[in-house]
Structures are given as C-alpha cells and as structure tokens.
Design a protein around this motif. Structure first.
Motif, PDB file in Angstrom:
ATOM      1  N   UNK A   5      44.508   6.665  31.938  1.00  0.00           N
ATOM      2  CA  UNK A   5      45.674   7.561  32.584  1.00  0.00           C
ATOM      3  C   UNK A   5      45.152   8.705  33.533  1.00  0.00           C
ATOM      4  N   UNK A   6      46.276   9.424  34.052  1.00  0.00           N
ATOM      5  CA  UNK A   6      46.067  10.434  35.127  1.00  0.00           C
ATOM      6  C   UNK A   6      46.116  11.896  34.380  1.00  0.00           C
ATOM      7  N   UNK A   7      45.311  12.847  34.614  1.00  0.00           N
ATOM      8  CA  UNK A   7      45.634  14.107  33.791  1.00  0.00           C
ATOM      9  C   UNK A   7      46.997  14.587  34.196  1.00  0.00           C
ATOM     10  N   UNK A   8      47.389  14.636  35.136  1.00  0.00           N
ATOM     11  CA  UNK A   8      48.604  15.169  35.634  1.00  0.00           C
ATOM     12  C   UNK A   8      49.831  14.546  35.033  1.00  0.00           C
ATOM     13  N   UNK A   9      49.799  13.302  34.958  1.00  0.00           N
ATOM     14  CA  UNK A   9      50.922  12.441  34.030  1.00  0.00           C
ATOM     15  C   UNK A   9      50.543  12.784  32.416  1.00  0.00           C
ATOM     16  N   UNK A  10      49.495  12.730  31.957  1.00  0.00           N
ATOM     17  CA  UNK A  10      49.293  13.063  30.701  1.00  0.00           C
ATOM     18  C   UNK A  10      49.969  14.419  30.290  1.00  0.00           C
TER      19      UNK A  10
END
Length: 259
Positions: free
Chosen positions: A83-88
């Motif tokens: 996962x991408x941090x900004x999406x998480x």
C-alpha cells in the motif's frame, strides 16, 4: 606541470555527477527479469517451491479494493497488499478491513513517484513515514517493501533496510495496468512466467494506470488461483512464502504480522 592538477580537478568535477547518478540508479537494473531472477532470486520473491505469493500494489482504493477482498474471500485466499502511505491515511477503515480479513500489509512508499534524481533523505523519510502510518492505523509492523514501478535505487534500498524492511519485487506479473488488458491476457501473462516459489504482481487500483484496468486483474483471479491449485501449488501472502523477512531496526519492536 602546474596545469595538470587543475585539469584533474575539472575532470573529477565532470565525472562526479555521473558517478553519483550511476550509483543512484544502478540497482534499477534489477527491474529486468533476467537480471533479477538469475542474480537476485530473493529480490524476485522466490520462496518455497510449493507456494505462490499473491501480491497487489497501489491501494487501498475504495472503488476497487473491496471487490478484491470479496473475491479473495470466495477463493479462500489471503494475499499481501503493498500500500501507499498517502492512500492508507485517506482510507484507514479500508486498510483495517484488509487486515481484519487476514491479509498482510506491506510498504509501497508514501507516493507513487519515479526516482530519477537522488534523494536519499526523502526516500528514508517517506518509507519510515509509511511504516509508522501502517503501525499506527493497524497495530502491526510491515515486513516488506516494493518501490513504485519496481524501480529500485540505492536510496530506496537503504531506506528499506533502515526501516527494517525486506525489498521484494516479483517473478510474474499480469501487465494488468495497461488499457488493453483483459482477464484472459492477465492470466496468460502470469502463467507464462509463474513457477512454484514465484511471486505474482497484480494491482488493486487504477489510480496510476489506465482507468478501470483493475477489472482485468479481478477477473483473472479465479482462473489464476484454480490453475495454481491444479498444479499442486498453494496460494497465499509473502509471510507464508518461506521467504526470509528482514529484521526490525535496532531497538524497534517487531510484532507478529497482521492476520
């Protein structure tokens, strides 16, 4: 004679940027399947011969990820989601739901950028920031890292090492991000390269790819999993792949993986 040192310094000044760039981007050669699988099988995600690791990149995506979670439930399969941090942080409930259903979270970076210029400080901060976000949101520390686009640089490799992550790319992919991908093409592309012990790369989001392309990966899942099982292979996350995990950074806790 007195001019030689000056010429040497000028030559060094010209060569230094090239050397720095080469050191930065050199590891990206591992993007090539022949280089990765022949020289760096661990980086290719090679694990136990009777197991296939199923992985997804770019989420969590509220439009697509829930459909993948439902499909994996029906197939009784668990996977690893990079996962991408900004999406998480935008979709924490979806992230927690992914963990609740028994899947494993891993780090894909904070954003999905291309690393053409050296930025080791930024790389270290963004990887560490994503690790903290996943731990804070779900209570578990991730173990794996895959750089965006699969482009590994020296800065990103060091960032993962410092964060206690092991870098894993893939040994088979479906090219499911392309506008002309179909479930059949994704299944055929994966089957062409997949062997026991392999790691499969798919995507549960189209945010960085052709609109709606995730449907090709979703549609390919049943045939892909069935094909593996008919060949005597189990399908699951990286944590079950017999692939050694990196150690937690010095002084850090390393709780049991999610699920």
């Amino acid at each position: 004679m007195s001019l030689l040192p000056g010429r040497a310094w000028r030559r060094a000044a010209l060569l230094l940027p090239a050397a720095v760039t080469a050191a930065h981007i050199g590891p990206a050669a591992t993007w090539l399947p022949g280089v990765r699988q022949t020289l760096f099988p661990g980086l290719a995600g090679t694990g136990g011969r009777q197991h296939v690791a199923l992985t997804f990149d770019d989420g969590p995506d509220p439009a697509a990820t829930p459909l993948f979670l439902d499909a994996l439930d029906r197939l009784e399969v668990r996977a690893t989601f990079f996962v991408l941090g900004e999406n998480a942080v935008r979709h924490p409930a979806l992230l927690r739901e992914t963990v609740r259903r028994g899947h494993e979270l891993a780090v894909h970076g904070w954003t999905h950028d291309r690393p053409w210029r050296p930025a080791p400080g930024r790389d270290a901060e963004e990887v560490a920031r994503t690790v903290r976000a996943l731990h804070d949101l779900c209570g578990h520390r991730p173990h794996w890292y895959r750089p965006p686009y699969g482009i590994l640089t020296s800065g990103r490799w060091l960032a993962a090492r410092r964060a206690g992550l092991r870098t894993v790319l893939w040994s088979a992919w479906g090219r499911d991000w392309t506008p002309d991908a179909t479930p059949a093409s994704v299944r055929a592309r994966v089957a062409a390269d997949l062997r026991g012990g392999g790691t499969v790369l798919l995507h549960d989001s189209d945010r960085y790819a052709a609109p709606g392309c995730w449907r090709s990966a979703l549609g390919a899942l049943p045939a892909l999993v069935t094909g593996c099982r008919e060949s005597g292979l189990t399908v699951g996350p990286l944590r079950e792949h017999g692939h050694p995990r990196a150690s937690a950074p010095s002084g850090g806790r390393d709780p049991a993986p999610a699920g």
